[in-house]
Design an enzyme around this catalytic site. Structure first.
Site, mmCIF file in Angstrom:
data_model
loop_
_atom_site.group_PDB
_atom_site.id
_atom_site.type_symbol
_atom_site.label_atom_id
_atom_site.label_comp_id
_atom_site.label_asym_id
_atom_site.label_seq_id
_atom_site.Cartn_x
_atom_site.Cartn_y
_atom_site.Cartn_z
ATOM 1 C CD GLN A 141 9.645 -52.139 -1.460
ATOM 2 O OE1 GLN A 141 8.896 -52.847 -0.815
ATOM 3 N NE2 GLN A 141 9.549 -52.002 -2.772
ATOM 4 C CG LEU A 143 12.323 -55.274 -3.374
ATOM 5 C CD1 LEU A 143 12.934 -56.645 -3.604
ATOM 6 C CD2 LEU A 143 10.875 -55.265 -3.854
ATOM 7 C CG ASN A 144 13.140 -50.496 -3.834
ATOM 8 O OD1 ASN A 144 12.189 -50.279 -3.085
ATOM 9 N ND2 ASN A 144 12.959 -50.877 -5.085
ATOM 10 C CE1 TYR A 271 6.214 -58.516 -7.585
ATOM 11 C CE2 TYR A 271 4.020 -58.959 -8.430
ATOM 12 C CZ TYR A 271 4.916 -58.122 -7.774
ATOM 13 O OH TYR A 271 4.504 -56.898 -7.308
ATOM 14 C CD GLN A 272 9.099 -68.097 -13.588
ATOM 15 O OE1 GLN A 272 7.906 -68.320 -13.705
ATOM 16 N NE2 GLN A 272 10.021 -68.972 -13.903
ATOM 17 C CG HIS A 428 2.617 -59.938 -5.394
ATOM 18 N ND1 HIS A 428 2.220 -58.639 -5.261
ATOM 19 C CD2 HIS A 428 3.897 -59.995 -4.950
ATOM 20 C CE1 HIS A 428 3.225 -57.926 -4.740
ATOM 21 N NE2 HIS A 428 4.239 -58.720 -4.540
ATOM 22 C CG HIS A 430 -5.220 -61.469 -8.777
ATOM 23 N ND1 HIS A 430 -5.501 -60.724 -9.891
ATOM 24 C CD2 HIS A 430 -4.291 -60.752 -8.095
ATOM 25 C CE1 HIS A 430 -4.776 -59.612 -9.881
ATOM 26 N NE2 HIS A 430 -4.035 -59.615 -8.813
ATOM 27 N NE ARG A 453 3.299 -51.378 -8.381
ATOM 28 C CZ ARG A 453 4.385 -52.015 -7.989
ATOM 29 N NH1 ARG A 453 4.461 -53.315 -8.110
ATOM 30 N NH2 ARG A 453 5.398 -51.371 -7.476
ATOM 31 C CG HIS A 479 -9.748 -62.902 -11.870
ATOM 32 N ND1 HIS A 479 -9.954 -62.253 -10.678
ATOM 33 C CD2 HIS A 479 -8.450 -62.691 -12.206
ATOM 34 C CE1 HIS A 479 -8.823 -61.677 -10.294
ATOM 35 N NE2 HIS A 479 -7.900 -61.922 -11.206
ATOM 36 C CD GLU A 680 -13.960 -47.350 -45.798
ATOM 37 O OE1 GLU A 680 -14.598 -47.384 -46.849
ATOM 38 O OE2 GLU A 680 -13.957 -46.384 -45.022
#
Lengths: 749, 749
Positions: A141, A143-144, A271-272, A428, A430, A453, A479, A680
């Site tokens: 991609q 991106l990379n 992601y930040q 990304h 939810h 993932r 959630h 214990e």
């Protein structure tokens, strides 16, 4: 674009042109001045020296081994992917070593690699893997490929003046300019998004532009391509290529769109963290280039604020709250944060609290900012970084929801309650509005599942998102928030979710005795109003603040089912209610994530105050809840319909109400005591809560009480329809009249 | 008892009488000499000083708070139980503080408590809880009363001379002598067993006897009650009260029966740790009393050997291998081992390697042995404790099976393979012959389940053994060993299992390149011979030694089913075989533990070399196995029919063969690589094994090969019927003739 803006951009370009003409290298992240500073203080900054030693070991090892330049073929985790990824990290470091040590072996190593890449890049087309919406050349991609260019442009900058002109022109023409064009003009759907992918693309193009003195590329990086070059496809994660009403692109637009005024990043901290590197590294380069873009003051210094917001979105072990798609375990020890911390220190306000995190990281970037940080540490300027309770607003203007972090004030940064009512978070995101998670001493006590993932683990589908990320991890039932009628919020439609944000209702963290956050969501389910209010109460009875959870629902029509999950972790110890355990397990449903849950047991329902006790990582957790007749209390477990064992077999407690038009879920969570398998001994293993009561729950007001075993009563009142700070309220309950001002009222007797 | 023995005991008693007459206090664990030594060196031994400081803090705190003496009522974990338990620990410490500091506050504190106990003990009958086969008075079982007396006799000894004669006589007559009689004469089924319970009983009675100078009690402690006072009931864990052919009782008989010549304790290390305290504390008292019983030389110094055996039965974090009934997490940091280490150092051979463990413990006992240890550490005499591969024989004569520990020799104490072929282990034994478990850097990679119990956690049935301990944890299918025809070994009959031990076949740990253990079990299943051989192979291809597992079965009649489980931990990454996943889960069976397992998936069977890959705690594990047609490869999970959530939802991989009269399970296990969620990099994530082959598997011989991806072939030959060291063997395979001497042969090409 208006006329004034056009003129100012043109003026900027003139300045840019004049400055670029005059520059010498390195001029990107390392600078002539930075290198001089480093050489001068090398013996006074042990942390810099240690980093330099380790980087030298690493690069020397790679040089002895030699680099490989395989023809691109594999996905993430595969050989060709990992090899080219390894190369760009090493080249960036080798470049810095050349500048700092003056040893020409490093320059030759970088040059030889660049010549190999020149030959390779000329000989290959687009990557053979067809999975990405924007396929790269070296990687699957764009991106990379952009990652590669962000790092390698730094290496190139370090040897730029050492190369002769012909060598430079050759590399510029045959490797770097074609790559910059490929990542922008040839892939506008990648370059022109408002998305972390594009931030990398913008930074890559801009940084190589700065190295080459190519004003067109710098301009393109800052302001993007014309908007009409973009098409409107979805990306391979299902995200929209173009956000609603997008009128701008490029690096400055990314900064404008990506961060809220509080430095919150809509995709969440995982992601930040990833996005911060291109934001900061390009910002540092822009700042060093002295282009009259005061990038670190842009939008009231939002880039530096974003670093602070990121550090605050961590548990006490420094791990990021796993909101949205996030791999658990990622922390402020990551390489991106190593750059971010020194950058924020040096280009920001030299906040000595940042140094304490740098000390934990144990390394600094090999540039001027890293040296400044290491020197300050050597001078013992370090102060503690105290995480605070905070509301982080979402959206470029701060009006699109947010997240709230309530921290334990009694014992420092011991624990955190995180409530999420931010925007959807694009591809990304939810479907988790009004969900919460609870952390204590580095442990997730009530977990957010994170993403399905394993990044870079080849055996798990090449390290990419697994299909269960969509079918499970993104769904509402995954959630700690309410599911209405067995469907996810917005029926699982990203576009609908992206279009509208939840509403923060009130937030208060200034009192010693309690903290509170309240938010509403009226769009996730048609005709249904969701309103959640959570408190942390400080009381001598509780070693950790008591969590109060009031989840209120109102619907225009009767709702078939209402399910509120609590994803506790660890071992269930016991319950105050009798369990009816299933011996055969069947999936709870067919869609919206229910197909991945098995019901293991459910309660023969009893009205009233019910509790369950849990042991997780040698800590006790008690969840108390006030149940009504016909409520079902159930224990389920993740793992159904999971053919590749992609899901963790984690437990969940679900409170269900059926056939109601309105409902109130009133719960409390205690974290208490400790257990040692060596001695214990169990300490404080019992709940300190004696009872709970709902006195009032009308359209206007909610009044509830909790009682401790010591006889202390906490009364909580909420004005459900008004969050005006000074408004007066009055409500009778239990034979008395309660009068207060403002949206909430808490009193301890 | 023969005449000679009678005379020698009588002579001993004369000596005893004379010595007891002359003694002064303290004379038990602390001695006049020990106290002098402590006072002399207090400033030279920081570790002793630190312990003293912490103990003083703790006792002073308890004195400020004051002790409570509630009327006994609760089970373990409950208030009255925990209170009296707290008291005896504090009193023992307070006594030592009085001797060391000379501060009379501590003496008064002990005296006051003893007077309270005198009053309480006179006023109560047997404990109201009816669960124990030997109910105590202060606690629900005599065992805990004995714990109390072992600790409190030390406190009493420390203030004995400080009390006046009348006070002493009063306490002797009204508290201690009645308690000693209650724990012995009134409960012979508790006192006269060969069992850890009785060791506590013996030590308790003997220690208070030594304090009071009561020769009858000392005699009773050393030699037990007459055997005819015992009845033959079972205890509440289902164990036999009287072991087969038991002719002796008392402390010396415990030492004779409990330990093998190698210091192995038949109940396993968790209970050995617990039992070591009364063994050693009474042994120290006997040694200090100078009674001509050279207790630390008894049976060639088996008590000291037992400490060494115990330290070797730990993983690299010091946690005991959880064999038999064992709560996981218990380690050599426990208080019993704090006493044991200093005792073994001081009364043994002053082994400087023991000091390294004491340093990890960070404290020493407040007696002469603790001072000697702390002084040696202060003098920097510490050496590393190197755990070794070893065979620990079981049984008083060492001829009743054993356990083998094969340690990774390449990387020090990095990892351990433990194979178990010991005796059943009485009431706390599991039906787990020929099972194994695998440890790596403090992680269980192939786990032994341990016990279904949370000691002292009130919510889990008062901290006692849970019913699933019997229905699950003890059963064969709960272990990494073969289950024949769906039943546990010996049909789950403890008496049958206790009657006969497995047979060690061979053991070799002297080679650098490989280590091996082999054992047979021919009684667990009627007419079925089980033979397991496991190797650790050192090969450059494997970062951790490759585990080879050959499980061979021969039966007189066709066996319906053969199931070999591997309890891996963590997340399944992928398999080389296609999985058929179940969407509805049903229990695997109705009994022998199968009722607690769900099958989650099974393989569509393919013949040949199959692998599964796992990620556990950021380490990779690959299990390879050679399958035949009709084998079933299945994944199951613990948790069915578990109404109280008493079981962990752990996964298991099961290889099944059906309708066979003979079979060979040939598997290999690699632990490799690492993953970091912070760098998101996976290293060495792939198997280095390319293939496996069985060439020969006859009555006489087994010959197998494994191949690495680098083309290296390991050939392994086993003489199945002869373990004679020098015997010559010859067998053809693959067109060649293999000739070797001895029971096994390993060659690498």
């Amino acid at each position: 674009m208006n006329r004034f803006k056009t003129i100012s951009i043109l003026l900027l370009l003139v300045v840019l042109f004049l400055k670029l003409e005059a520059q010498e290298h390195p001029n990107l992240v390392l600078t002539k001045k930075g290198v001089a500073l480093i050489k001068e203080h090398l013996n006074q900054a042990p942390l810099f020296g240690k980093t330099l030693y380790l980087v030298k070991e690493e690069v020397d090892g790679a040089m002895t081994q030699g680099l490989a330049f395989p023809v691109p073929k594999d996905l993430a985790g595969g050989y060709t992917h990992e090899t080219h990824k390894f190369n760009f990290f090493i080249l960036q470091k080798a470049g810095a070593l050349f500048q700092i040590t003056g040893d020409e072996r490093y320059a030759r190593f970088v040059k030889d690699a660049l010549l190999q890449y020149k030959a390779l890049y000329s000989s290959i087309g687009v990557h053979p893997a067809e999975r990405s919406y924007a396929r790269g050349k070296l990687f699957w991609q764009c991106l990379n490929d952009a990652n590669w260019l962000v790092y390698v442009s730094q290496a190139y900058d370090c040897i730029y003046d050492w190369l002769d002109k012909k060598e430079r022109e050759d590399l510029n023409d045959k490797l770097f300019r074609p790559m910059a064009d490929f990542l922008s003009i040839q892939n506008p759907q990648f370059f022109n998004r408002i998305h972390n992918h594009s931030t990398w693309g913008n930074a890559a193009v801009g940084m190589i532009g700065l190295v080459m003195g190519d004003e067109e590329l710098i301009n393109r990086a800052l302001y993007g391509l014309p908007m009409d070059t973009m098409d409107h496809r979805k990306d391979n994660d299902g995200g929209e290529i173009q956000i609603k009403n997008q009128s701008k692109a490029g690096f400055l637009a990314q900064i404008e769109h990506a961060f809220s005024p509080d430095g919150y990043y809509t995709e969440g901290p995982y992601y930040q963290r990833y996005a911060m590197y291109p934001f900061l590294i390009f910002a540092m380069a822009l700042s060093n280039a002295d282009l009259d873009i005061n990038i670190f003051k842009f939008r009231e210094g939002v880039l530096i604020k974003a670093v602070d917001a990121l550090l605050n979105q961590t548990d006490s072990a420094g791990k990021f709250f796993p909101l949205n798609d996030a791999q658990k375990g990622m922390s402020y020890l990551s390489r991106e944060l190593v750059t971010a911390l020194s950058c924020a220190y040096f280009y920001g306000n030299q906040d000595p609290a940042l140094l304490s995190i740098v000390e934990l990281q144990g390394k600094v970037p090999l540039d001027g900012s890293g040296m400044a940080t290491a020197l300050a540490i050597a001078k013992k300027e370090t102060k503690a970084f105290n995480k605070k309770s905070m509301l982080l607003r979402d959206g470029p203007k701060g009006n699109l929801g947010g997240i709230a972090i309530l921290r334990n004030k009694k014992n420092g940064e011991d624990g955190a309650l995180v409530m999420k009512f931010s925007q959807h978070g694009m591809g990304h995101g939810h479907f988790d509005r009004l969900s919460f998670s609870l952390y204590h001493q580095g442990d997730e006590m009530i977990q957010d599942y994170g993403a399905a993932r394993w990044v870079n683990i080849k055996q798990k589908d090449g390290g990419g998102y697994l299909k269960e990320n969509k079918t499970w991890a993104k769904q509402t039932i995954a959630h700690n928030t309410l599911v209405v009628n067995g469907a996810s919020q917005f029926n699982g439609d990203v576009q609908r979710a992206d279009a509208v944000a939840p509403t923060p209702f009130f937030f208060g963290s200034d009192k010693e005795e309690y903290q509170v956050v309240s938010a509403k969501e009226n769009n996730a389910y048609g005709g249904v109003e969701l309103h959640r209010t959570m408190f942390l109460l400080q009381d001598a009875a509780f070693s950790t603040p008591l969590v109060i959870d009031l989840f209120r629902v109102r619907s225009q029509t009767e709702m078939n089912s209402l399910e509120l999950p609590f994803y506790f972790q660890g071992q269930l110890l016991n319950t105050t209610f009798d369990l009816n355990t299933k011996s055969n397990l069947v999936p709870m449903g067919a869609s919206f994530g229910y197909q991945h849950l098995y019901t293991e047991a459910s309660a023969i329902n009893k009205e009233g105050f019910q509790q369950l006790h849990v042991l997780h990582n040698n800590k006790f957790l008690t969840l108390s809840t006030l149940t009504e007749k016909n409520d079902v209390l159930g224990f389920s477990r993740i793992g159904a319909n999971d053919p590749d064992f992609n899901l963790r077999r984690d437990p969940v407690f679900i409170i269900s109400k059926n056939k109601q038009q309105q409902a109130m879920f009133f719960s409390a969570i205690e974290i208490h005591g400790a257990y040692s398998a060596v001695t214990e001994l169990a300490s404080q293993s019992e709940s300190q809560l004696a009872g709970m009561k709902i006195w009032v729950d009308t359209e206007a007001y909610t009044i509830v009480q909790v009682k401790t075993v010591h006889g202390v009563t906490w009364t909580i009142a909420i004005a459900n329809q008004s969050n005006v700070r000074k408004e007066a309220h009055e409500q009778q309950f239990d034979g008395q009249t309660l009068r207060w001002k403002g949206p909430y009222y808490v009193v301890k007797n």
